[in-house]
Design a protein around this motif. Sequence first.
Motif, PDB file in Angstrom:
ATOM      1  N   UNK A  61      -1.670   2.292   2.753  1.00 13.14           N
ATOM      2  CA  UNK A  61      -2.339   1.384   1.818  1.00 13.14           C
ATOM      3  C   UNK A  61      -2.145  -0.049   2.301  1.00 13.14           C
ATOM      4  N   UNK A  62      -3.153  -0.871   2.052  1.00 13.97           N
ATOM      5  CA  UNK A  62      -3.116  -2.261   2.477  1.00 13.97           C
ATOM      6  C   UNK A  62      -2.421  -3.129   1.439  1.00 13.97           C
ATOM      7  N   UNK A  63      -1.410  -3.859   1.877  1.00  8.90           N
ATOM      8  CA  UNK A  63      -0.679  -4.812   1.041  1.00  8.90           C
ATOM      9  C   UNK A  63      -0.781  -6.180   1.696  1.00  8.90           C
ATOM     10  N   UNK A  64      -0.438  -7.206   0.910  1.00 12.27           N
ATOM     11  CA  UNK A  64      -0.414  -8.567   1.433  1.00 12.27           C
ATOM     12  C   UNK A  64       0.954  -9.172   1.172  1.00 12.27           C
ATOM     13  N   UNK A  65       1.564  -9.677   2.237  1.00 14.60           N
ATOM     14  CA  UNK A  65       2.865 -10.328   2.153  1.00 14.60           C
ATOM     15  C   UNK A  65       2.641 -11.828   2.160  1.00 14.60           C
ATOM     16  N   UNK A  83      -0.657  -5.779  -3.650  1.00 14.25           N
ATOM     17  CA  UNK A  83      -1.907  -5.191  -3.164  1.00 14.25           C
ATOM     18  C   UNK A  83      -3.056  -6.179  -3.298  1.00 14.25           C
ATOM     19  N   UNK A  84      -2.862  -7.236  -4.058  1.00 14.26           N
ATOM     20  CA  UNK A  84      -3.932  -8.191  -4.359  1.00 14.26           C
ATOM     21  C   UNK A  84      -3.936  -9.352  -3.371  1.00 14.26           C
ATOM     22  N   UNK A  85      -4.971  -9.433  -2.572  1.00 17.33           N
ATOM     23  CA  UNK A  85      -5.089 -10.566  -1.636  1.00 17.33           C
ATOM     24  C   UNK A  85      -5.264 -11.875  -2.401  1.00 17.33           C
ATOM     25  N   UNK A  89      -0.783 -15.386  -3.294  1.00 17.57           N
ATOM     26  CA  UNK A  89      -0.330 -16.783  -3.219  1.00 17.57           C
ATOM     27  C   UNK A  89       0.259 -17.223  -4.556  1.00 17.57           C
ATOM     28  N   UNK A  90      -0.370 -16.814  -5.653  1.00 20.56           N
ATOM     29  CA  UNK A  90       0.171 -17.134  -6.976  1.00 20.56           C
ATOM     30  C   UNK A  90       1.535 -16.502  -7.201  1.00 20.56           C
ATOM     31  N   UNK A  91       1.684 -15.231  -6.825  1.00 23.32           N
ATOM     32  CA  UNK A  91       2.973 -14.555  -6.971  1.00 23.32           C
ATOM     33  C   UNK A  91       4.037 -15.207  -6.099  1.00 23.32           C
TER      34      UNK A  91
END
Length: 117
Positions: A61-65, A83-85, A89-91
């Motif tokens: 699964x694609x995640x964003x760091x 998981x949310x592109x 940035x907000x997180x």
Amino acid sequence: MKQIGLLVMLLVFTPRCYGQAWEQLAVAVAEKLIDLWQLGEFQLLGHKCNYSVTPKIRRLELYFQGSMWCPGWTLIRGEALTRSRSGVIGDTTQDFVRKAFIAGLITEQEAQAWLTT
């Protein structure tokens, strides 16, 4: 994610004799993959801060760091994995603000302005 997998399969199994079509498909896939990385800067409480977003594959699964830092202000680094592109940035910023508040760099009022939005 399924679309990326399908495109990769097409690249691997498409015969080379299709030449130009294959090259166009390869360029399109490369552009989509490159767009997953992001670097930028913004102002946080009067300080210049930087951020980066990097795609990661976990359990297919694609995640964003996300990572953010404010050079010249503090060594604190905000981080998030989601998981949310659009939300990474907000997180990441919220993680940074929580850490800055705990370290006493910002007031509770300043922190709340960033944690409630």
